[in-house]
Design an enzyme around this catalytic site. Structure first.
Site, PDB file in Angstrom:
ATOM      1  N   ASN A   8      91.488  10.163 -18.653  1.00 29.04           N
ATOM      2  CA  ASN A   8      91.672  11.260 -17.697  1.00 29.04           C
ATOM      3  C   ASN A   8      90.975  12.488 -18.273  1.00 29.04           C
ATOM      4  O   ASN A   8      91.505  13.128 -19.172  1.00 29.04           O
ATOM      5  CB  ASN A   8      93.178  11.515 -17.506  1.00 29.04           C
ATOM      6  N   LYS A  10      90.466  15.244 -16.926  1.00 25.83           N
ATOM      7  CA  LYS A  10      91.018  16.500 -16.383  1.00 25.83           C
ATOM      8  C   LYS A  10      89.872  17.409 -15.908  1.00 25.83           C
ATOM      9  O   LYS A  10      88.856  16.906 -15.439  1.00 25.83           O
ATOM     10  CB  LYS A  10      91.903  17.185 -17.426  1.00 25.83           C
ATOM     11  N   GLU A  98     100.649  17.559 -14.457  1.00 30.94           N
ATOM     12  CA  GLU A  98      99.958  18.843 -14.280  1.00 30.94           C
ATOM     13  C   GLU A  98      99.830  19.182 -12.797  1.00 30.94           C
ATOM     14  O   GLU A  98      99.901  20.356 -12.415  1.00 30.94           O
ATOM     15  CB  GLU A  98      98.589  18.799 -14.990  1.00 30.94           C
ATOM     16  N   GLU A 166     104.398   9.106 -18.745  1.00 27.36           N
ATOM     17  CA  GLU A 166     103.828  10.214 -19.496  1.00 27.36           C
ATOM     18  C   GLU A 166     104.893  11.296 -19.709  1.00 27.36           C
ATOM     19  O   GLU A 166     105.080  12.166 -18.833  1.00 27.36           O
ATOM     20  CB  GLU A 166     102.658  10.822 -18.727  1.00 27.36           C
ATOM     21  N   GLY A 172      99.152  16.428 -24.567  1.00 28.19           N
ATOM     22  CA  GLY A 172      98.338  17.452 -25.212  1.00 28.19           C
ATOM     23  C   GLY A 172      99.010  18.161 -26.373  1.00 28.19           C
ATOM     24  O   GLY A 172      98.521  19.191 -26.842  1.00 28.19           O
ATOM     25  N   SER A 209      99.292  12.154 -25.806  1.00 25.49           N
ATOM     26  CA  SER A 209      98.815  12.286 -27.195  1.00 25.49           C
ATOM     27  C   SER A 209      98.451  10.954 -27.843  1.00 25.49           C
ATOM     28  O   SER A 209      98.639  10.783 -29.048  1.00 25.49           O
ATOM     29  CB  SER A 209      99.842  13.038 -28.046  1.00 25.49           C
ATOM     30  N   GLY A 231      93.066  14.143 -23.758  1.00 21.54           N
ATOM     31  CA  GLY A 231      92.150  14.775 -24.703  1.00 21.54           C
ATOM     32  C   GLY A 231      91.240  13.814 -25.455  1.00 21.54           C
ATOM     33  O   GLY A 231      90.022  14.054 -25.556  1.00 21.54           O
TER      34      GLY A 231
HETATM   35  C1  PEP Z   1      97.288  13.079 -19.742  1.00 20.44           C
HETATM   36  O1  PEP Z   1      97.264  14.239 -19.393  1.00 20.44           O
HETATM   37  O2  PEP Z   1      97.279  12.161 -18.898  1.00 20.44           O
HETATM   38  C2  PEP Z   1      97.360  12.799 -21.175  1.00 20.44           C
HETATM   39  C3  PEP Z   1      97.851  11.663 -21.547  1.00 20.44           C
HETATM   40  O3  PEP Z   1      96.911  13.798 -22.012  1.00 20.44           O
HETATM   41  P1  PEP Z   1      96.777  13.740 -23.596  1.00 20.44           P
HETATM   42  O4  PEP Z   1      96.288  12.365 -23.966  1.00 20.44           O
HETATM   43  O5  PEP Z   1      95.790  14.807 -23.936  1.00 20.44           O
HETATM   44  O6  PEP Z   1      98.135  13.993 -24.159  1.00 20.44           O
END
Ligand code: PEP
Length: 249
Positions: A8, A10, A98, A166, A172, A209, A231
């Protein structure tokens, strides 16, 4: 079932960086030996066709980050699931925390987006997860139940749906739940799904993460069938470590 690693991106990237990142991921996949999970890239809307062109041989799947519940019409700024299908998407993320936070998306809206995706022939990646305050109050199971029951259309099946667990506090932040905590929520999600939608090989991803350094541990948790990666999906080397670290199925 074959695991899925979905990136993703974003609201990140440019046409040039998207091309380079997609080429790097596709190139690594082409040179790989042995079984690997399915890999999907979900760039921001305007970059979807650009990434789609780079990965047109089909080894990497294309996804988007949101869709509108309607097929077409006067909805300025929105994109329909049917258009995403038309430009080559296989997946669309719906109900990401988000979007729930930034745009006030409710379970009912997420459900209508997931239903639109399924009608258009896309597989929605339906996101659910508790906030830190909810976990601290011991409400994780109740929040997951409400979101899973409220966000999945009646026509959801193990084949036309992917669910991503999630935890909002893990996105993040560099923090993740423990492996038993992840396994417990995945068990709950699978049971809730099976009660209403029947059995089958439902893929439930973990997201929050996930990095190259923790992927092998986190993704080996019982009932985890891949990851939704934010990320770390912006770095081809780290993203590849996650792909290699994921049990295939
Ligand atoms: C996400 O926003 O779907 C996500 C898993 O972000 P991150 O891996 O950065 O925590």
């Amino acid at each position: 079932m074959r695991a899925l690693i979905a990136g993703n991106w974003k609201m990140n990237g440019t046409s040039a960086s998207a091309r380079a990142l997609a080429e790097a991921v596709a190139g690594k996949l082409k040179g790989a030996v042995g079984p690997l999970p399915e890999v999907a890239l979900c760039p921001p809307g305007p970059l979807v066709p650009i990434v789609g062109w780079v990965i047109r041989d089909g080894a990497v799947a294309l996804g988007a980050q949101d869709c509108h519940p309607k097929e077409k019409g006067a909805h300025t700024g929105d994109t329909s699931a049917w258009l995403l299908k038309d430009v080559g998407c296989k997946y669309v993320i719906v109900g990401h925390s988000e979007r729930r936070a930034d745009h006030g998306e409710t379970d009912a809206l997420v459900q209508s987006k997931a239903a639109a995706a399924q009608s258009a022939g896309l597989i929605p990646i339906v996101c659910v997860g508790e906030t830190e305050a909810e976990r601290d109050r011991g409400e994780t199971a109740a929040i997951i139940k409400r979101q899973v029951e409220g966000s999945l259309p009646p026509g959801a099946t193990a084949e036309n749906t992917v669910i991503a667990y999630e935890p909002v506090w893990a996105i993040g932040t560099g923090r993740t739940p423990t492996v038993p905590e992840i396994a417990e929520v995945h068990r709950q999600i699978r049971a809730l799904f099976e009660q209403r939608h029947g059995g089958g090989s439902l893929r439930i991803l973990y997201g929050g993460s996930v990095k190259g350094s923790n992927a092998a541990q986190v993704l080996a948790a019982e009932g985890v069938n891949g990851a939704l990666v934010g990320g770390a999906s912006l770095d081809a080397v780290d993203f590849w470590k996650i792909i290699e670290g994921c049990p295939v199925g």
